[in-house]
Design a protein around this motif. Structure first.
Motif, short mmCIF file in Angstrom:
data_model
loop_
_atom_site.label_atom_id
_atom_site.label_comp_id
_atom_site.label_asym_id
_atom_site.label_seq_id
_atom_site.Cartn_x
_atom_site.Cartn_y
_atom_site.Cartn_z
N THR A 165 -9.13 13.22 -9.51
CA THR A 165 -10.06 12.16 -9.91
C THR A 165 -9.51 10.79 -9.53
O THR A 165 -10.25 9.93 -9.03
N ARG A 166 -8.21 10.57 -9.75
CA ARG A 166 -7.61 9.28 -9.38
C ARG A 166 -7.69 9.03 -7.88
O ARG A 166 -7.99 7.92 -7.44
N ILE A 167 -7.42 10.08 -7.07
CA ILE A 167 -7.46 9.93 -5.62
C ILE A 167 -8.86 9.58 -5.15
O ILE A 167 -9.06 8.73 -4.27
N GLN A 168 -9.86 10.22 -5.75
CA GLN A 168 -11.25 9.97 -5.33
C GLN A 168 -11.75 8.60 -5.76
O GLN A 168 -12.59 8.00 -5.09
N LEU A 169 -11.25 8.10 -6.88
CA LEU A 169 -11.67 6.79 -7.36
C LEU A 169 -10.88 5.65 -6.73
O LEU A 169 -11.42 4.59 -6.43
N TYR A 170 -9.58 5.85 -6.51
CA TYR A 170 -8.71 4.80 -5.99
C TYR A 170 -7.90 5.33 -4.80
O TYR A 170 -6.68 5.48 -4.89
N PRO A 171 -8.55 5.62 -3.68
CA PRO A 171 -7.84 6.20 -2.53
C PRO A 171 -6.76 5.29 -1.95
O PRO A 171 -5.82 5.78 -1.33
N ASP A 172 -6.90 3.98 -2.12
CA ASP A 172 -5.89 3.05 -1.61
C ASP A 172 -4.64 3.02 -2.49
O ASP A 172 -3.56 2.66 -2.03
N THR A 173 -4.82 3.38 -3.76
CA THR A 173 -3.70 3.34 -4.71
C THR A 173 -2.97 4.68 -4.77
O THR A 173 -1.74 4.73 -4.85
N TYR A 174 -3.75 5.76 -4.75
CA TYR A 174 -3.18 7.10 -4.84
C TYR A 174 -3.45 7.82 -3.51
O TYR A 174 -4.57 8.24 -3.24
N ARG A 175 -2.40 7.95 -2.68
CA ARG A 175 -2.59 8.43 -1.31
C ARG A 175 -2.84 9.93 -1.22
O ARG A 175 -3.64 10.39 -0.40
N ASN A 176 -2.13 10.71 -2.02
CA ASN A 176 -2.29 12.16 -2.00
C ASN A 176 -1.90 12.71 -3.36
O ASN A 176 -1.54 11.95 -4.27
N MET A 177 -1.96 14.02 -3.50
CA MET A 177 -1.74 14.62 -4.81
C MET A 177 -0.32 14.39 -5.33
O MET A 177 -0.12 14.06 -6.49
N VAL A 178 0.67 14.56 -4.45
CA VAL A 178 2.05 14.37 -4.88
C VAL A 178 2.29 12.92 -5.30
O VAL A 178 2.88 12.65 -6.36
N HIS A 179 1.81 11.98 -4.49
CA HIS A 179 1.98 10.55 -4.81
C HIS A 179 1.24 10.20 -6.08
O HIS A 179 1.77 9.47 -6.94
N ALA A 180 0.02 10.72 -6.24
CA ALA A 180 -0.77 10.43 -7.43
C ALA A 180 -0.09 10.98 -8.69
O ALA A 180 0.00 10.29 -9.72
N THR A 181 0.41 12.19 -8.59
CA THR A 181 1.06 12.81 -9.75
C THR A 181 2.31 12.04 -10.16
O THR A 181 2.53 11.75 -11.34
N ARG A 182 3.14 11.69 -9.19
CA ARG A 182 4.36 10.94 -9.49
C ARG A 182 4.05 9.57 -10.10
O ARG A 182 4.69 9.15 -11.06
N ARG A 183 3.07 8.89 -9.53
CA ARG A 183 2.74 7.56 -10.04
C ARG A 183 2.15 7.61 -11.43
O ARG A 183 2.47 6.79 -12.29
N MET A 184 1.29 8.59 -11.66
CA MET A 184 0.69 8.73 -12.99
C MET A 184 1.75 9.01 -14.04
O MET A 184 1.74 8.43 -15.14
N VAL A 185 2.70 9.89 -13.72
CA VAL A 185 3.75 10.24 -14.67
C VAL A 185 4.69 9.07 -14.91
O VAL A 185 5.08 8.78 -16.05
N SER A 186 5.07 8.37 -13.83
CA SER A 186 6.02 7.26 -13.97
C SER A 186 5.41 6.07 -14.71
O SER A 186 6.11 5.39 -15.47
N GLU A 187 4.12 5.81 -14.50
CA GLU A 187 3.48 4.65 -15.11
C GLU A 187 2.87 4.93 -16.47
O GLU A 187 2.80 4.04 -17.33
#
Length: 340
Positions: free
Chosen positions: A267-289
């Motif tokens: 959902t994050r990737i589809q809403l904010y493709p410029d912020t979350y580049r792929n699944m691994v990046h999205a998962t790491r960023r969501m967990v860290s932030e």
């Protein structure tokens, strides 16, 4: 075209129509739950109450609750049609492969030529081994997901408050203009990783649950009952539908819990493709932030929606196929059961 080819085409068309009808029905009825899930997952607020408050503040609450119903119905309807049609085709062919077919030590309802069947089962669909069900479900869902990915992106963004699209056409134009064709497939990697295991495990749990519940029902049948009376009980709408509905509900809950982190990242990737580049990046960023809790955003809503939509879709689909099978069999002049 030969008579056999005509029958095969007719049955494939009916599987498509049955899947389309069941998918549209479940999507429209459960759209408010899906809408709330998207709103909760779109940010790190984790607030269902805030999402409900936004909807209550809308001028037309009913319209706000069913926002995105059209792309959802199109996506789920055609997705279910493609999924059920391809799943049936895959299972029919997989049943001919020894390690994918259901072992003879169980009580299968085979539908191929010369196969035996049992009346004590809620389903008339092809039966496979656990490996076969995992394989068939994963491949069919990945195929359907890829074809329907553009509608999935449109649906998620249209439901979100971030883009505030006023129409689906406007949303499509904006995505095409800003991101090109790639934008319509944003989050496919996360979606495939989420859907393939989900669908494979779902079919496995669903078939196992049906088999066990059907066996319990068969065991409760009087040993003196005639095969005809057992068959009549098996064909009863209420009993078969109850078994299928309960099996679909349980499978939907279990698989939703397992796959929710992938859904949240998707959902994050589809809403904010410029912020979350792929699944691994999205998962790491969501967990860290936001912490691990972010991966479970919308779980209760998704679990409820998945369980109910799966139960509705599979129960309606199976019953339509069961009724069609009776019609095809009766039209065969007493011949063996038609191969769906």
């Amino acid at each position: 075209m030969s008579n056999g080819s005509t029958k095969t085409t007719t049955k494939s068309t009916f599987h498509f129509a049955a899947g389309l009808g069941s998918g549209v029905l479940s999507a429209v009825l459960l759209q408010p739950i899906d809408l709330l899930k998207t709103r909760v997952q779109q940010s790190g607020s984790h607030s269902l109450s805030a999402a409900i408050a936004d909807i209550r503040a809308a001028p037309h609450i009913i319209q706000a609750l069913w926002r995105g119903a059209v792309p959802s119905a199109l996506r789920t309807g055609f997705g279910s049609a493609i999924y059920f049609t391809s799943l049936n085709a895959i299972r029919q062919n997989a049943a001919r492969i020894s390690f994918l077919a259901l072992p003879s030590t169980t009580a299968p309802i085979a539908t191929g030529p010369g196969a035996t069947s049992t009346s004590r089962h809620s389903s008339s669909l092809p039966k496979l081994s656990n490996t076969g069900n995992l394989f068939a479900g994963a491949v069919a869902r990945s195929f359907a997901g890829f074809i329907l990915m553009p509608l999935t992106v449109l649906k998620v963004r249209y439901e979100s408050t971030f883009y505030k699209y006023s129409s689906l056409v406007g949303a499509a134009r904006d995505i095409a203009g800003r991101e090109g064709l790639r934008g319509f497939f944003a989050g496919f990697g996360a979606t495939a990783i989420r859907d393939a295991p989900y669908a494979g495990l779902y079919v496995l749990f669903y078939e196992q649950s049906k088999r066990r519940l059907s066996s319990l029902y068969g065991a409760s049948t009087s040993p003196d009952a005639t095969p005809q009376s057992r068959s009549d009980k098996k064909m009863g709408v209420s009993r078969a539908a109850s078994i299928n509905f309960a099996s679909a509900m349980v499978s939907g809950v279990v698989c939703s819990i397992i796959s929710n982190p992938f859904d949240a990242a998707k959902t994050r990737i589809q809403l904010y493709p410029d912020t979350y580049r792929n699944m691994v990046h999205a998962t790491r960023r969501m967990v860290s932030e936001e912490g691990f809790r972010a991966l479970w955003d919308g779980l209760a809503l998704r679990m409820s929606r998945k369980a109910l939509s799966s139960a509705l879709a599979w129960t309606v689909y199976e019953e339509l196929i069961r009724r069609a099978e009776v019609t095809w069999s009766s039209g065969g002049g007493g011949k063996a059961r038609s191969n769906l």
